[in-house]
Write a protein that holds these residues in place. Structure first.
Motif, short mmCIF file in Angstrom:
data_model
loop_
_atom_site.label_atom_id
_atom_site.label_comp_id
_atom_site.label_asym_id
_atom_site.label_seq_id
_atom_site.Cartn_x
_atom_site.Cartn_y
_atom_site.Cartn_z
N LEU A 346 0.83 -1.20 0.00
CA LEU A 346 0.00 0.00 0.00
C LEU A 346 0.87 1.25 0.00
O LEU A 346 0.57 2.23 -0.70
CB LEU A 346 -0.92 0.00 1.22
CG LEU A 346 -1.86 1.22 1.32
CD1 LEU A 346 -2.88 1.20 0.18
CD2 LEU A 346 -2.58 1.24 2.67
N SER A 347 1.95 1.24 0.76
CA SER A 347 2.82 2.42 0.83
C SER A 347 3.58 2.67 -0.47
O SER A 347 3.87 3.82 -0.80
CB SER A 347 3.82 2.28 1.99
OG SER A 347 3.23 2.66 3.21
N VAL A 348 3.94 1.61 -1.17
CA VAL A 348 4.70 1.82 -2.42
C VAL A 348 3.77 2.12 -3.58
O VAL A 348 4.21 2.63 -4.62
CB VAL A 348 5.58 0.59 -2.74
CG1 VAL A 348 6.51 0.26 -1.59
CG2 VAL A 348 4.76 -0.62 -3.12
N SER A 349 2.46 1.83 -3.42
CA SER A 349 1.53 1.97 -4.55
C SER A 349 1.41 3.39 -5.09
O SER A 349 1.29 3.56 -6.32
CB SER A 349 0.15 1.42 -4.16
OG SER A 349 -0.40 2.14 -3.07
N PRO A 350 1.42 4.46 -4.25
CA PRO A 350 1.30 5.80 -4.84
C PRO A 350 2.41 6.12 -5.84
O PRO A 350 2.16 6.78 -6.86
CB PRO A 350 1.39 6.73 -3.62
CG PRO A 350 0.96 5.90 -2.48
CD PRO A 350 1.45 4.53 -2.78
N ILE A 351 3.62 5.64 -5.57
CA ILE A 351 4.74 5.92 -6.48
C ILE A 351 4.58 5.10 -7.76
O ILE A 351 4.83 5.62 -8.86
CB ILE A 351 6.08 5.57 -5.79
CG1 ILE A 351 6.13 6.15 -4.37
CG2 ILE A 351 7.24 6.08 -6.63
CD1 ILE A 351 5.93 7.61 -4.27
N LEU A 352 4.17 3.85 -7.62
CA LEU A 352 3.99 3.00 -8.81
C LEU A 352 2.88 3.57 -9.71
O LEU A 352 3.03 3.60 -10.94
CB LEU A 352 3.64 1.56 -8.39
CG LEU A 352 4.65 0.84 -7.49
CD1 LEU A 352 4.20 -0.60 -7.23
CD2 LEU A 352 6.04 0.85 -8.11
N VAL A 353 1.79 4.02 -9.10
CA VAL A 353 0.69 4.60 -9.87
C VAL A 353 1.14 5.89 -10.54
O VAL A 353 0.87 6.11 -11.73
CB VAL A 353 -0.52 4.86 -8.95
CG1 VAL A 353 -1.60 5.67 -9.68
CG2 VAL A 353 -1.10 3.53 -8.45
N ARG A 354 1.83 6.75 -9.80
CA ARG A 354 2.33 8.01 -10.38
C ARG A 354 3.22 7.75 -11.58
O ARG A 354 3.05 8.36 -12.65
CB ARG A 354 3.10 8.78 -9.31
CG ARG A 354 3.74 10.07 -9.78
CD ARG A 354 4.87 10.51 -8.86
NE ARG A 354 6.05 9.67 -9.01
CZ ARG A 354 7.14 9.78 -8.24
NH1 ARG A 354 7.17 10.66 -7.26
NH2 ARG A 354 8.19 9.00 -8.44
N ASN A 355 4.18 6.86 -11.41
CA ASN A 355 5.12 6.59 -12.50
C ASN A 355 4.43 5.99 -13.71
O ASN A 355 4.76 6.31 -14.86
CB ASN A 355 6.22 5.65 -12.01
CG ASN A 355 7.14 6.30 -11.00
OD1 ASN A 355 7.09 7.52 -10.79
ND2 ASN A 355 7.98 5.51 -10.36
#
Length: 644
Positions: A346-355
């Motif tokens: 969940l914590s890494v997901s914002p960066i993956l979605v942004r990229n």
């Protein structure tokens, strides 16, 4: 009532800070006073959100220090996650400053009354040596104070001015990531740097206003929140060790200082980078997981979120995240380990979605061979291509293991501990084993392509535990003598460790008056010399600038820049064209100004190109030269087109 006072005070202060002058003007240091109070309010807002979640999830902690550690770590992680959610909702930017303050005020309303930060001080009192333990614990607090003071200094380390300061600034002003495609290196910004974006937005800064204030706020996040969080985490670690390996609390400040002074890490403590912040989250996750008294799904998920923020902040911290996951798998229900992994994801997901949304590669700038895209700039390519390409060798393994002896000479005690503490081997192996496992994963997977400092939280825990078990071993010795030799040895060791540390009172000698000089006086010491200052003082902000040789752009990030190493089209020209052809392209660029800087780091691998460019520039019409110094040249491009 507390939240109302918080909200009104914040709005008044931000009304002052949003009028901060642009950096080419003479700025008095009193301008940073309202910014500092805003930083305090921001930190309290993060603590309040963390305390509310702790209470709502009914999480229990044995020590007050652990409560404060959770509140600060989870609160800042929650704000990191909120930054991305609010950004995609279109309400995170300097233009929504009032709404963002209301969001923090909501946290104060919900959890402000549950913040009892002063209670953790009781954890540091030794009942037998109450005053001595209080006095000694002032040393780590002095470290935090000095780091906040040092944050007022303007350093010359390039990474901050290349990525970690300009990217959050642009993010907070634009409210989206679209402008980052013009400088793809900005995508190196992930979790911790979102706190810097909060700073710009809450301070109300835009355009060129308060660029120096943004930098200082970001450095406060590292020196204040990061360092203080590490003090909490490391002390909680010692408190938990004392349950199985009793040792006087008097010595805990020595172990904290040992961890904060690890040579490869300590220099990042007052830079606007992410090393100390990620180390704080990594240490917090390790302490909370290893000594979790809840052992339920709620705690596993929350601690996983903290670990995930650390991992995405610096991918090499995956070594600690993996070690903690294995620990949960071996010491609890499988479901808890699975939920911990869910918190990490969940914590890494914002960066993956942004990229993915911006570049079509969720792991950008990595794995570009798998996820094809057209955004790999010249600045990003070397590091991205190097990562993970070097394999471990036996000779390399010996070198990497020897690094630990150099970094932490007393770390040998941790290996000896498996023989010295055989009666308590199970308890010893559970804590020290996780640190060893994380270290070995880092060495085998990441170290061939990175530096030892990239496993920051592992090193800090190793330093603290090395000091702890060294002192514990000395206290456990049983020799009959006429004087208290053990106490004498520990006192001598403590004095030695403090005397060789540059993070205690001795660091005050590093705070020179020149480093506190006015920014106008400091700017010429950055890349390009007086070039950026001349641009700020003489050029219309509407002028478009083509930039060559100065990647440290923070103090002109508000100008209309095109960096040849960041711009995809230009970086390909620089890589493929012969110098005379490239020089012709520069002169006929569709920009108003050409700014060429004498950056040694930038030109290091292009020495022949630099010489050819220098020879070509000699033939340009001097009438078109607007400014020249030993470190920079600024040309009028329309003039060059007409007279050559």
């Amino acid at each position: 009532m507390k939240s109302v006072i918080f909200f009104v005070s914040a709005l008044i202060l931000s009304e002052i800070t949003k009028r901060s002058p642009t950096p080419e003007l003479n700025v008095a240091y009193w301008n940073f006073i309202p910014a500092f109070f805003i930083f305090i309010l921001f930190a309290f807002g993060a603590l309040s959100w963390g305390a509310w979640f702790r209470n709502k999830l009914t999480l229990k902690f044995e020590f007050e220090t652990e409560k404060s550690l959770f509140d600060l770590s989870f609160g800042t992680v929650f704000l990191f996650f909120s930054t991305y959610i609010l950004t995609y909702l279109g309400v995170f930017s300097v233009h929504y400053r009032i709404l963002l303050w209301a969001y923090l005020s909501l946290g104060v309303f919900l959890g402000g009354s549950m913040v009892h930060l002063h209670h953790w001080f009781k954890d540091f009192e030794d009942s037998n040596r109450k005053w001595r333990s209080k006095i000694l614990f002032c040393i780590p607090l002095l470290v935090v104070f000095l780091k906040i003071l040092e944050a007022l200094q303007f350093n010359q380390h390039g990474d901050s001015y290349l990525t970690y300061l300009p990217a959050p600034r642009v993010w907070a002003e634009d409210g989206n990531f679209h402008a980052w495609l013009k400088a793809p290196v900005f995508f190196m910004v992930t979790s911790w740097e979102s706190l810097y974006a909060w700073g710009t937005a809450l301070l109300g800064l835009e355009g060129g206003r308060g660029l120096d204030v943004s930098q200082v706020f970001s450095q406060w996040c590292v020196g204040g929140i990061g360092t203080f969080g590490l003090v909490l985490g490391l002390n909680a670690f010692c408190l938990q060790l004392s349950k199985k390996f009793p040792l006087s609390k008097t010595w805990y400040p020595i172990f904290i200082v040992l961890a904060l002074q690890v040579p490869s890490i300590r220099w990042t403590a007052n830079l606007a980078k992410h090393d100390f912040g990620v180390a704080f989250w990594g240490v917090a996750a390790a302490v909370l997981v290893l000594f979790d008294m809840n052992k339920n799904r709620r705690s596993a998920f929350c601690f996983g979120c903290i670990a995930g923020a650390a991992v995405i902040g610096k991918l090499t911290v995956f070594s600690m995240g993996l070690a903690l996951g294995i620990f949960l798998l071996l010491n609890g229900p499988f479901l808890n380990a699975l939920i911990y992994a869910g918190g990490v994801l969940l914590s890494v997901s914002p960066i993956l979605v942004r990229n993915f949304l911006e570049t079509t590669n969720p792991f950008f700038p990595w794995l570009n061979n798998v996820f094809k895209n057209n955004f790999m700039s010249m600045t990003l390519a070397p590091g991205a291509n190097r990562a993970g390409t070097s394999a471990i060798t036996f000779e390399g393994l010996k070198v990497y293991l020897a690094e630990f002896v150099i970094e932490i000479p007393i770390s040998i005690i941790l290996l000896l501990g498996f023989f010295l503490f055989r009666k308590q081997l199970k308890d010893y192996a559970k804590t020290v084993g996780v640190v060893f496992l994380a270290t070995m994963v880092f060495i085998l997977v990441f170290r061939p392509s990175t530096e030892i400092r990239y496993q920051n939280c592992n090193l800090m825990l190793m330093a603290a535990s090395s000091g702890y078990f060294l002192f514990y071993f000395i206290e456990s010795l049983k020799f009959k003598m006429n004087f208290d030799y053990k106490k004498s040895i520990l006192v001598v060791l403590s004095i030695f460790f403090l005397a060789t540390s540059n993070v205690t009172i001795f660091s005050i000698f590093q705070i020179g008056s020149k480093k506190f000089a006015n920014l106008k006086e400091r700017l010429p010491h950055l890349t390009g010399g007086d070039g950026k200052l001349w641009i700020r003082e003489n050029l219309d902000p509407k002028k478009t600038i083509l930039l060559v040789g100065d990647v440290h752009i923070f103090y002109i990030v508000d100008r209309q820049l095109t960096d040849v190493t960041q711009n995809i089209e230009w970086s390909r020209k620089l890589e493929t064209m012969e110098t005379p052809v490239f020089e012709e392209e520069l002169r006929h660029a569709d920009n108003d100004i050409l700014y060429m800087a004498n950056d040694m780091q930038y030109w290091a691998s292009k020495s022949s190109t630099k010489q050819l460019m220098a020879d070509s520039v000699k033939n340009w019409n001097i009438k078109c030269l607007l400014y020249q110094s030993s470190q920079a040249q600024i040309w009028d491009l329309p003039c060059l087109k007409t007279v050559m």
